[in-house]
Design a protein around this motif. Structure first.
Motif, short mmCIF file in Angstrom:
data_model
loop_
_atom_site.label_atom_id
_atom_site.label_comp_id
_atom_site.label_asym_id
_atom_site.label_seq_id
_atom_site.Cartn_x
_atom_site.Cartn_y
_atom_site.Cartn_z
N LYS A 16 55.64 41.37 52.60
CA LYS A 16 56.01 41.81 53.05
C LYS A 16 55.24 43.37 52.20
N ALA B 69 65.57 38.67 46.75
CA ALA B 69 64.59 37.63 46.55
C ALA B 69 66.41 36.76 46.47
N TYR C 138 65.39 38.40 59.69
CA TYR C 138 64.61 38.84 57.93
C TYR C 138 62.68 39.18 57.88
N LEU D 132 68.61 37.92 49.42
CA LEU D 132 68.73 37.86 50.79
C LEU D 132 68.52 35.90 50.79
N ALA E 6 63.72 42.05 54.98
CA ALA E 6 63.17 42.25 53.58
C ALA E 6 61.94 43.37 53.51
N SER E 7 61.53 43.58 54.74
CA SER E 7 60.52 45.44 54.19
C SER E 7 61.81 46.61 54.00
N LEU F 209 58.80 37.92 50.42
CA LEU F 209 58.57 38.97 50.00
C LEU F 209 57.03 40.21 49.31
N MET G 200 61.21 32.37 50.52
CA MET G 200 61.47 33.49 50.18
C MET G 200 60.46 34.62 49.83
#
Length: 409
Positions: A203, A228, A161, A231, A212-213, A200, A196
């Motif tokens: 990233k 978020a 992630y 994820l 995540a990216s 973000l 999280m």
């Protein structure tokens, strides 16, 4: 003289810990393929036990919706109801999104996970497995669940992630605290959320080759809050069931003579054990749920508008109408409901990630500790008392102590 209608079954208690398969058989005998149940606080619901009926429910999102706002029991649900983390209202995650918006969100998740290199994924799983085994391989005894299975999946997921390896152990502790639901649950939830959002933000400023990216880079117009939430849902859904998949599969291999040869050499039985677990001992027993958008009938029952319909995955897998002989549909057959069905099923890339992590974790353990054996009688193994997820409280084993490999990040 008419026979009185059997009372609804309380969805909890020791029967789900000791022998849920026998309980499901009794429920099917007494109530049919759709059984009335009650949840904590005497809240009514329906549990779908039949394979065909479960297929019907999960194939018709218009009639059996994932929108929990439809529930006709919200006025009876207190703010401290223990099942609120599982049956939430107005949650912004993909779990409760319906229609085209859900399909778009599912596509974003699938695309991000499909981009994970399978060789890199297995490499991460092998490295973290070796690191964990180094921690106990010299002792000659350990608890496979507490010291290995409950620690491995999230370490791997955190890595793909986009989290650093240093953040992994803290995320594992927070997730397990949240899942256990004890005094550290809220702190664990808070740590996961803060981590999280921080990930973000990092990233967004400096994207990388991670999940995540890729989700941030999508063009479907999702907010940071939505990403978020998704994820975090993916981390929770990918961690505990995968940990139980590892534990339940190793239990089967250590207690069933059919798999003894694989422990002495040869890996073909690892996949067979994992597949059999998804049929006979699936980590996800029951799922909440679906809500009817109008009055309807299902399995001979009248289901009212706004009723909660629970998905009995384990019961459906054992439906005698499709399982004429125990074990006959295991082997390479994957028509089980263990990953759900329909548009809200576990995305195929997420299923593949879980399978790689679980299989790698089992294979590395058997390679490193080839004479691993139960530390006591199989009858002494106990399960968590949950009607939702089925896993061992512990899996104590013995083996010949071996030196650590000294795996490095």
């Amino acid at each position: 003289m008419t026979t009185p209608e059997p009372q609804p079954v309380y969805l909890g208690g020791p029967r789900f810990q000791s022998d849920p398969a026998a309980l499901y058989r009794e429920m099917r005998r007494d109530h049919g393929v759709v059984a009335p149940v009650v949840l904590d606080g005497d809240i009514p619901a329906w549990l779908v036990l039949g394979y065909r009926e479960l297929h019907q429910v999960t194939s018709d999102p218009q009639l059996f919706s994932r929108d929990s706002d439809l529930w006709n029991q919200w006025d009876r649900i207190p703010a401290d109801w223990p099942l609120l983390p599982m049956i939430g209202r107005k949650q912004p995650s993909i779990l409760y999104t319906v229609g085209e918006r859900h399909r778009e969100r599912a596509a974003v998740i699938s695309d991000a996970l499909e981009s994970v290199d399978p060789f890199e994924l297995r490499g991460h799983a092998e490295r973290f497995a070796d690191e964990l085994i180094d921690g106990f391989c010299g002792k000659g005894t350990c608890d496979i669940v507490g010291e290995y299975a409950m620690l491995l999946p999230l370490r791997v997921l955190a890595r793909i992630y986009g989290f650093s390896d240093e953040q992994g152990p803290g995320l594992v502790t927070a997730m397990n605290d949240m899942i256990n639901g004890r005094e550290g649950a809220l702190d664990g939830q808070r740590h996961l959320a803060e981590s999280m959002y921080a990930l973000l933000a990092a990233k967004a400023a400096a994207p990388g080759p991670d999940v995540a990216s890729r989700m941030l880079a999508n063009t479907a117009g999702f907010t940071v809050d939505e990403i978020a939430q998704d994820l975090m849902v993916m981390m929770a859904a990918g961690h505990q069931p995968t940990a139980d998949w590892i534990g339940n599969s190793l239990r089967l291999m250590l207690t069933d003579d059919r798999f003894a040869a694989s422990l002495a050499g040869g890996r073909h039985s690892v996949g067979e054990a994992m597949n059999e677990v998804l049929w006979e001992d699936t980590p996800t027993q029951n799922v909440a749920g679906r809500w009817t958008t109008r009055d309807t009938h299902l399995g001979g029952r009248r289901i009212g508008s706004g009723d909660l319909v629970l998905l009995g995955l384990a019961a459906a897998n054992g439906d005698p109408h499709v399982r004429t002989e125990t074990g006959a549909l295991t082997g390479g057959n994957n028509a089980f409901f263990s990953f759900g069905h329909g548009e809200h099923r576990c995305p195929f890339p997420a299923q593949e990630v879980a399978e790689v992590i679980a299989r790698t974790g089992i294979e590395v353990l058997l390679d490193r500790l080839p004479d691993v054996d139960l530390a006591g009688p199989a009858a002494g193994l106990t399960r968590r008392p949950s009607p939702w997820l089925r896993g061992l409280t512990a899996l104590p084993v013995t083996y010949t102590p071996t030196p650590a490999l000294g795996a490095t990040p």
